[in-house]
Motif scaffolding. Structure first.
Motif, short mmCIF file in Angstrom:
data_model
loop_
_atom_site.label_atom_id
_atom_site.label_comp_id
_atom_site.label_asym_id
_atom_site.label_seq_id
_atom_site.Cartn_x
_atom_site.Cartn_y
_atom_site.Cartn_z
N ILE A 131 15.54 -6.20 -2.49
CA ILE A 131 15.87 -7.48 -1.86
C ILE A 131 15.36 -8.60 -2.76
O ILE A 131 14.67 -8.36 -3.75
N ASP A 132 15.70 -9.83 -2.41
CA ASP A 132 15.26 -11.02 -3.14
C ASP A 132 13.74 -10.96 -3.36
O ASP A 132 12.98 -10.74 -2.42
N PRO A 133 13.26 -11.15 -4.60
CA PRO A 133 11.82 -11.07 -4.85
C PRO A 133 11.01 -12.10 -4.07
O PRO A 133 9.83 -11.86 -3.77
N ASP A 134 11.61 -13.23 -3.71
CA ASP A 134 10.89 -14.18 -2.86
C ASP A 134 10.65 -13.58 -1.47
O ASP A 134 9.60 -13.80 -0.86
N LEU A 135 11.61 -12.81 -0.97
CA LEU A 135 11.42 -12.12 0.30
C LEU A 135 10.38 -11.01 0.17
O LEU A 135 9.59 -10.78 1.10
N GLN A 136 10.37 -10.34 -0.97
CA GLN A 136 9.34 -9.32 -1.20
C GLN A 136 7.95 -9.93 -1.12
O GLN A 136 7.05 -9.37 -0.48
N ARG A 145 -4.16 -5.78 3.65
CA ARG A 145 -4.88 -4.74 2.92
C ARG A 145 -4.16 -3.40 2.91
O ARG A 145 -4.74 -2.37 3.30
N PRO A 146 -2.91 -3.35 2.48
CA PRO A 146 -2.24 -2.04 2.35
C PRO A 146 -2.90 -1.21 1.27
O PRO A 146 -3.45 -1.74 0.30
N LYS A 147 -2.84 0.10 1.43
CA LYS A 147 -3.42 1.00 0.44
C LYS A 147 -2.50 1.24 -0.75
O LYS A 147 -2.96 1.58 -1.84
N LEU A 148 -1.19 1.08 -0.53
CA LEU A 148 -0.23 1.31 -1.61
C LEU A 148 1.00 0.46 -1.37
O LEU A 148 1.58 0.50 -0.28
N VAL A 149 1.38 -0.31 -2.38
CA VAL A 149 2.60 -1.13 -2.31
C VAL A 149 3.52 -0.72 -3.45
O VAL A 149 3.12 -0.69 -4.61
N ALA A 150 4.76 -0.39 -3.10
CA ALA A 150 5.77 -0.03 -4.10
C ALA A 150 6.97 -0.94 -3.93
O ALA A 150 7.24 -1.46 -2.84
N ALA A 151 7.71 -1.13 -5.02
CA ALA A 151 8.87 -2.02 -4.97
C ALA A 151 9.98 -1.50 -5.86
O ALA A 151 9.74 -0.80 -6.85
N ASP A 152 11.19 -1.89 -5.50
CA ASP A 152 12.39 -1.63 -6.30
C ASP A 152 13.01 -3.00 -6.60
O ASP A 152 12.65 -4.01 -6.01
N THR A 153 13.94 -3.04 -7.53
CA THR A 153 14.67 -4.26 -7.81
C THR A 153 16.02 -3.89 -8.41
O THR A 153 16.39 -2.71 -8.45
N MET A 154 16.78 -4.88 -8.89
CA MET A 154 18.09 -4.60 -9.47
C MET A 154 18.40 -5.65 -10.53
O MET A 154 17.70 -6.66 -10.68
N ASP A 155 19.49 -5.40 -11.28
CA ASP A 155 19.83 -6.26 -12.38
C ASP A 155 20.08 -7.71 -11.96
O ASP A 155 19.73 -8.64 -12.69
N PHE A 156 20.64 -7.93 -10.77
CA PHE A 156 20.92 -9.29 -10.33
C PHE A 156 19.64 -10.11 -10.22
O PHE A 156 19.58 -11.25 -10.69
N TRP A 157 18.58 -9.54 -9.59
CA TRP A 157 17.34 -10.28 -9.43
C TRP A 157 16.64 -10.48 -10.78
O TRP A 157 16.02 -11.52 -11.02
N ILE A 158 16.74 -9.49 -11.66
CA ILE A 158 16.14 -9.61 -12.99
C ILE A 158 16.79 -10.76 -13.75
O ILE A 158 16.11 -11.53 -14.45
N ARG A 159 18.08 -10.91 -13.58
CA ARG A 159 18.82 -11.95 -14.29
C ARG A 159 18.67 -13.33 -13.62
O ARG A 159 18.42 -14.33 -14.29
N ALA A 160 18.78 -13.35 -12.29
CA ALA A 160 18.86 -14.64 -11.58
C ALA A 160 17.51 -15.18 -11.14
O ALA A 160 17.36 -16.40 -10.98
N LYS A 161 16.52 -14.30 -10.92
CA LYS A 161 15.24 -14.77 -10.38
C LYS A 161 14.08 -14.09 -11.11
O LYS A 161 13.19 -13.52 -10.49
N ALA A 162 14.11 -14.20 -12.44
CA ALA A 162 13.12 -13.50 -13.26
C ALA A 162 11.69 -13.95 -12.94
O ALA A 162 10.78 -13.12 -12.81
N ARG A 163 11.47 -15.26 -12.82
CA ARG A 163 10.12 -15.75 -12.56
C ARG A 163 9.62 -15.29 -11.19
O ARG A 163 8.46 -14.89 -11.03
N ALA A 164 10.48 -15.37 -10.18
CA ALA A 164 10.11 -14.93 -8.84
C ALA A 164 9.79 -13.44 -8.83
O ALA A 164 8.85 -13.00 -8.16
#
Length: 315
Positions: A131-136, A145-164
């Motif tokens: 999902i949108d990295p700002d939503l993440q 205080r979660p013990k483990l946080v994992a995330a996925d992303t995709m090419d659109f967010w890498i291209r359009a919202k790199a800083r976020a």
């Protein structure tokens, strides 16, 4: 069908629940249950309880809610809003690693603003699906205080919202990403160098999903690779990466519940084997039919596939 295994720490997943239309060389499935959170949940619930946060439209069918509930997925965080559910249509040719998007209709997902039920703010394992990295980041601000946080992303967010995305990754322990995306994210062609560059952005562990070629896991200084399980007939690759993430984090959630050291190698094996079932049918159909006996048999087959006797005679 097998439900949630007892004893696993709860997993919170935030992502999309959708209706997919998919065409492959083996046929076509129209308006079937899909979305990153759906595929992840069906896989992770094999190992641990899952709490799903997503949004669907008023057209979302009760039978699809039942499918998720039967997997042991808690839907208290699933919001139903006026309008249509997110739709995606895609096609695969002879290469199962390449999907061609034919249509995307965000519908109610366009205004998705995740809100966690109050009791879920203490969930120990969190998966931020694609999902949108700002939503993440907004989700991470709600968990305590979660013990483990994992995330996925995709090419659109890498291209359009790199800083976020870079800001979001600073709060992530494990990044799960495919081969093309990690090269795009880091600007680095060599896969191991790309994994190291991604670690420098925040995640201690980077898992590179390589489809039919397996996975590469870099955690701290440790690196290991494993092959995919050879499936004779890949019917539909959609959701395989999310199923891998579900098996991977589901296994780790069981270890967290037991206060054990996290075995990332075994987690990667669990993810690989679960993903091998996902591709054998459309939508969630194969995971719905999966039994513990089938899962154990394939895990044993995978062990035989990847083990060998000592090579001392070469010394």
């Amino acid at each position: 069908m097998i439900g949630a295994a007892p004893g696993g720490a709860p997993i919170l997943v935030v992502g999309s629940v959708a209706y997919d239309t998919v065409r492959t060389p083996h046929g076509e499935a129209r308006e079937r249950l899909g979305g990153s959170a759906s595929h992840f949940s069906a896989a992770a619930a094999l190992f641990a309880p899952v709490r799903l946060v997503a949004v669907v439209g008023e057209d979302f069918a009760e039978e699809d809610l039942a499918t998720l509930r039967e997997r042991g997925v808690d839907l208290a965080g699933l919001e139903r809003r006026p309008g249509r559910t997110f739709r995606w249509a895609g096609a695969y040719g002879e290469d199962p690693n390449e999907a061609r998007t034919l249509r995307t209709e965000l519908n109610v997902f366009a205004d998705f603003d995740p809100r966690l039920p109050e009791p879920w703010r203490h969930t120990p394992v969190v998966f931020l699906a694609n999902i949108d990295p700002d939503l993440q980041r907004r989700v991470l601000e709600q968990v305590e205080r979660p013990k483990l946080v994992a995330a996925d992303t995709m090419d659109f967010w890498i291209r359009a919202k790199a800083r976020a995305l870079e800001r979001a990754l600073q709060g992530v322990d494990v990044l799960l990403i495919n081969e093309g995306e990690i090269r795009q994210l880091t600007g680095t062609r060599h896969l191991l160098d790309a994994a190291r560059a991604a670690q420098a952005l925040g995640p201690r562990t980077v898992v590179v999903k390589r489809g039919e070629y397996g996975a590469l896991v870099a955690s701290g200084e440790d690196v290991f690779a494993l092959p995919a399980f050879p499936v004779p007939r890949v019917v539909d690759p959609t959701g395989a990466g999310d199923a891998f993430a579900g098996g991977f984090l589901g296994y780790l959630a069981r270890q967290i519940a037991r206060d054990a050291a996290l075995d990332l190698r075994c987690a990667a094996v669990a993810g690989t084997v679960v993903a091998s079932f996902q591709v054998e049918d459309f939508s969630l159909d194969r995971l719905r039919r999966l039994t513990w006996e089938e899962l154990r048999e394939r895990l044993e087959a995978y062990r035989r596939l990847t083990s060998w006797e000592s090579l001392e005679e070469l010394a």
